[in-house]
Design a protein around this motif. Structure first.
Motif, short mmCIF file in Angstrom:
data_model
loop_
_atom_site.label_atom_id
_atom_site.label_comp_id
_atom_site.label_asym_id
_atom_site.label_seq_id
_atom_site.Cartn_x
_atom_site.Cartn_y
_atom_site.Cartn_z
N PHE A 3 -26.39 -11.13 19.39
CA PHE A 3 -25.43 -11.07 18.31
C PHE A 3 -25.65 -9.84 17.44
CE2 PHE A 3 -24.22 -12.10 13.93
CZ PHE A 3 -22.87 -12.28 14.11
N PHE A 4 -26.88 -9.56 17.11
CA PHE A 4 -27.19 -8.39 16.28
C PHE A 4 -26.89 -7.09 17.02
CE2 PHE A 4 -29.92 -11.62 14.24
CZ PHE A 4 -29.35 -11.58 13.00
N ARG A 5 -27.15 -7.08 18.29
CA ARG A 5 -26.87 -5.87 19.06
C ARG A 5 -25.36 -5.62 19.12
NH1 ARG A 5 -30.80 -6.20 24.26
NH2 ARG A 5 -32.73 -5.83 23.13
N GLU A 6 -24.58 -6.67 19.28
CA GLU A 6 -23.13 -6.51 19.34
C GLU A 6 -22.59 -6.02 18.02
OE1 GLU A 6 -19.34 -9.33 20.18
OE2 GLU A 6 -21.11 -9.64 21.44
N ASN A 7 -23.12 -6.53 16.89
CA ASN A 7 -22.70 -6.04 15.58
C ASN A 7 -23.10 -4.59 15.37
OD1 ASN A 7 -21.35 -8.30 14.76
ND2 ASN A 7 -23.12 -9.21 13.72
N ASP A 8 -24.30 -4.23 15.83
CA ASP A 8 -24.73 -2.83 15.71
C ASP A 8 -23.78 -1.91 16.50
OD1 ASP A 8 -26.83 -3.58 14.13
OD2 ASP A 8 -28.31 -3.54 15.75
N ARG A 10 -20.66 -2.54 17.25
CA ARG A 10 -19.38 -2.49 16.55
C ARG A 10 -19.46 -1.61 15.30
NH1 ARG A 10 -17.12 -8.69 16.91
NH2 ARG A 10 -16.78 -8.65 19.16
N ASP A 11 -20.57 -1.67 14.60
CA ASP A 11 -20.75 -0.82 13.43
C ASP A 11 -20.75 0.66 13.83
OD1 ASP A 11 -20.84 -2.97 11.74
OD2 ASP A 11 -23.05 -3.05 11.65
N ASP A 12 -21.42 0.97 14.94
CA ASP A 12 -21.42 2.35 15.43
C ASP A 12 -20.00 2.82 15.77
OD1 ASP A 12 -24.06 2.97 15.15
OD2 ASP A 12 -24.60 2.60 17.25
N LEU A 13 -19.25 1.95 16.42
CA LEU A 13 -17.87 2.31 16.78
C LEU A 13 -17.01 2.51 15.54
CD1 LEU A 13 -16.87 0.17 19.87
CD2 LEU A 13 -17.11 2.63 19.72
N SER A 14 -17.14 1.64 14.56
CA SER A 14 -16.34 1.80 13.35
C SER A 14 -16.73 3.06 12.59
CB SER A 14 -16.43 0.56 12.46
OG SER A 14 -17.64 0.53 11.76
N GLU A 15 -18.03 3.41 12.58
CA GLU A 15 -18.46 4.66 11.94
C GLU A 15 -17.89 5.86 12.68
OE1 GLU A 15 -22.70 4.65 11.73
OE2 GLU A 15 -22.75 2.95 10.33
N GLN A 16 -17.89 5.79 14.01
CA GLN A 16 -17.35 6.90 14.80
C GLN A 16 -15.83 7.04 14.58
OE1 GLN A 16 -18.48 6.25 18.86
NE2 GLN A 16 -20.62 6.85 18.52
N LEU A 17 -15.14 5.88 14.52
CA LEU A 17 -13.70 5.93 14.26
C LEU A 17 -13.39 6.50 12.88
CD1 LEU A 17 -12.39 2.59 15.82
CD2 LEU A 17 -11.89 4.91 16.56
N ASP A 18 -14.17 6.12 11.88
CA ASP A 18 -13.98 6.69 10.54
C ASP A 18 -14.20 8.20 10.54
OD1 ASP A 18 -13.34 4.22 9.51
OD2 ASP A 18 -15.39 3.80 8.77
N ALA A 19 -15.25 8.63 11.25
CA ALA A 19 -15.53 10.07 11.34
C ALA A 19 -14.38 10.80 12.04
CB ALA A 19 -16.84 10.31 12.07
N LEU A 20 -13.86 10.19 13.13
CA LEU A 20 -12.73 10.81 13.84
C LEU A 20 -11.48 10.87 12.98
CD1 LEU A 20 -13.09 9.37 17.45
CD2 LEU A 20 -13.36 11.73 16.74
N ARG A 21 -11.23 9.81 12.20
CA ARG A 21 -10.06 9.80 11.32
C ARG A 21 -10.15 10.93 10.29
NH1 ARG A 21 -10.60 3.70 11.11
NH2 ARG A 21 -9.08 2.99 12.65
N SER A 22 -11.33 11.07 9.70
CA SER A 22 -11.48 12.14 8.69
C SER A 22 -11.36 13.52 9.34
CB SER A 22 -12.79 11.99 7.94
OG SER A 22 -13.88 12.23 8.81
N GLU A 23 -11.87 13.65 10.57
CA GLU A 23 -11.76 14.93 11.28
C GLU A 23 -10.30 15.25 11.61
OE1 GLU A 23 -13.09 18.44 12.93
OE2 GLU A 23 -14.23 16.98 11.79
N VAL A 24 -9.55 14.24 12.05
CA VAL A 24 -8.14 14.45 12.37
C VAL A 24 -7.35 14.83 11.12
CG1 VAL A 24 -6.03 13.23 13.07
CG2 VAL A 24 -8.09 13.03 14.45
N SER A 25 -7.65 14.16 10.01
CA SER A 25 -6.92 14.50 8.78
C SER A 25 -7.27 15.91 8.31
CB SER A 25 -7.18 13.47 7.68
OG SER A 25 -8.53 13.52 7.27
N SER A 26 -8.52 16.33 8.45
CA SER A 26 -8.88 17.70 8.06
C SER A 26 -8.23 18.71 9.00
CB SER A 26 -10.39 17.88 8.01
OG SER A 26 -10.94 17.85 9.32
#
Length: 119
Positions: A3-8, A10-26
């Motif tokens: 369970f903890f590994r799956e959350n980790d 998912r957290d990594d994916l959400s961080e990567q998606l946030d980084a990609l969103r900010s990169e796309v907007s820039s």
């Protein structure tokens, strides 16, 4: 523990998606800036080309000087207009006479030649 590994994960994916969103907007902001600069540059270039073409095809000052002289002398302008109308009339008369229905003087291929008139 999985369970903890799956959350980790998912957290990594959400961080990567946030980084990609900010990169796309820039990247969008940067593209917008570059396109506005390119548009401005193109406008300036097209204005330069327009002025060059206008200057190339604009009448020289001798024509404008002659126009002022013609407007200052209405008698000369009227005489020139009369001569122009007479020339157009003569040309129209010439072309209308040459293209009128007088086909008897021309030998049209495929038609028999009429006999000469008897005296």
């Amino acid at each position: 523990m999985s369970f903890f590994r799956e959350n980790d994960w998912r957290d990594d994916l959400s961080e990567q998606l946030d980084a990609l969103r900010s990169e796309v907007s820039s990247l969008r902001r940067e593209a917008s800036r570059k396109s506005s600069r390119a548009l401005s540059s193109t406008r300036h270039s097209s204005e330069d080309v327009f002025h060059a073409i206008r200057d190339y095809f604009s009448p020289p000052s001798i024509y404008t000087r002659g126009w002022r002289r013609a407007s200052d002398n209405p008698g000369t302008t009227a005489a020139a207009a009369l001569v122009g109308v007479a020339l157009v009339g003569l040309a129209a008369t010439f072309f209308l006479n040459s293209s009128s229905g007088r086909k008897d003087h021309h030998d049209v291929p495929g038609t028999p030649t009429p006999p000469p008139p008897e005296a």
